[in-house]
Write a protein that holds these residues in place. Structure first.
Motif: not given
Length: 273
Positions: A71-74, A98-107, A151-153
């Motif tokens: 996913s691009d966005v959660l 949150a522990s499963h959110i990957r690098f570069r994914q936006k939230v 942070q900025n994601r």
């Protein structure tokens, strides 16, 4: 653009389900979570890829990963339950996903204006938060967990009181007595405007922000809820006479400027008059 964007919505309930349908209409691919297997058919029929799980219930690590994967966005969109240990349970649930959110994914985190204390004045996103209720404290703790990790994601949308469609405000306080804060201004936002703001964050690529979502007009609590109950044919609430009032008025100026957005329903009074 939302076309070909892959979006995961954690919490396909009153707001999440119509939000998912909005994104599908915009040619996005949507995964949606629910805690009830009974809702799977509805999600599938709407074109949503269904996932059934309850955070903290058991070991669902593989389900969480698949839900978030690609996913691009959660969009994290579920409120804390009204339980005694809310201040520890809700942040733990947020930490779990949150522990499963990957690098570069936006939230996008759907937060609440309950993180703000009463100031008897306008409230902006710059206020140092001192929540007065347990739910507000739990939500602020969840915000901080996500801010530290992403942070900025991450963009946080703090919505005022939600209403619209089957959530008619006339039912909220009907037949109640001895209510306080009769002359306090209230803060509300319609479901359609919530969806407009969430969509604008993604379309305009606005990340690393905290943004309030609230209608322009702040009706007086007593007048609004009496009118709302009468419109539905319900017994109007009764309010105490008070010499002082404690309140906050949520400013939506940042949402308008940063997201270049206007509100479809700027005045909640139109629904009760």
């Amino acid at each position: 653009m939302l076309e070909n964007t892959q979006i995961s919505i954690l919490g396909c309930g009153w707001l999440g389900f119509p939000l998912a349908k909005h994104f599908i209409a915009e040619k996005s691919t949507v995964k949606g979570s629910t805690t009830s297997a009974d809702k799977v058919a509805d999600l599938k029929n709407a074109g949503i890829q269904p996932y059934v799980f309850t955070l903290g219930a058991n070991n669902n690590a593989d389900v969480y990963r698949n839900f978030v994967a690609e996913s691009d966005v959660l969009i994290i969109n579920f409120p804390p339950k009204r339980v005694e240990h809310i201040e520890t349970l809700y942040p733990a649930q947020i930490q779990e996903i949150a522990s499963h959110i990957r690098f570069r994914q936006k939230v996008i985190f759907i937060s609440s204006t309950s993180v703000y204390q009463n100031t008897n004045d306008w409230v902006t996103e710059d206020l140092v938060n001192q929540p007065e209720k347990a739910s507000g404290k739990a939500i602020l703790a969840a915000e901080n967990i996500l801010r530290e990790k992403l942070q900025n994601r991450l963009t946080i949308l703090r919505f005022a009181g939600l209403f619209g469609y089957d959530r008619a405000p006339g039912r909220f306080l009907a037949n109640k007595k001895e209510l306080s804060s009769a002359n306090a201004p209230i803060n509300m936002i319609h479901q359609d405007d919530c969806i407009r703001l969430i969509s604008a964050v993604i379309r305009k690529n606005v990340w690393g922000e905290i943004i309030n979502g609230c209608a322009d007009v702040h009706p007086i609590r007593k007048r609004f809820y009496i009118l709302a109950a009468k419109k539905l044919g319900l017994q109007p609430p009764e309010f105490k006479e008070e010499t002082t009032v404690s309140f906050k008025k949520i400013s939506n100026l940042k949402s308008k400027m940063l997201l270049q957005s206007t509100y479809k329903y700027p005045n909640p009074l139109v629904f009760v008059l």
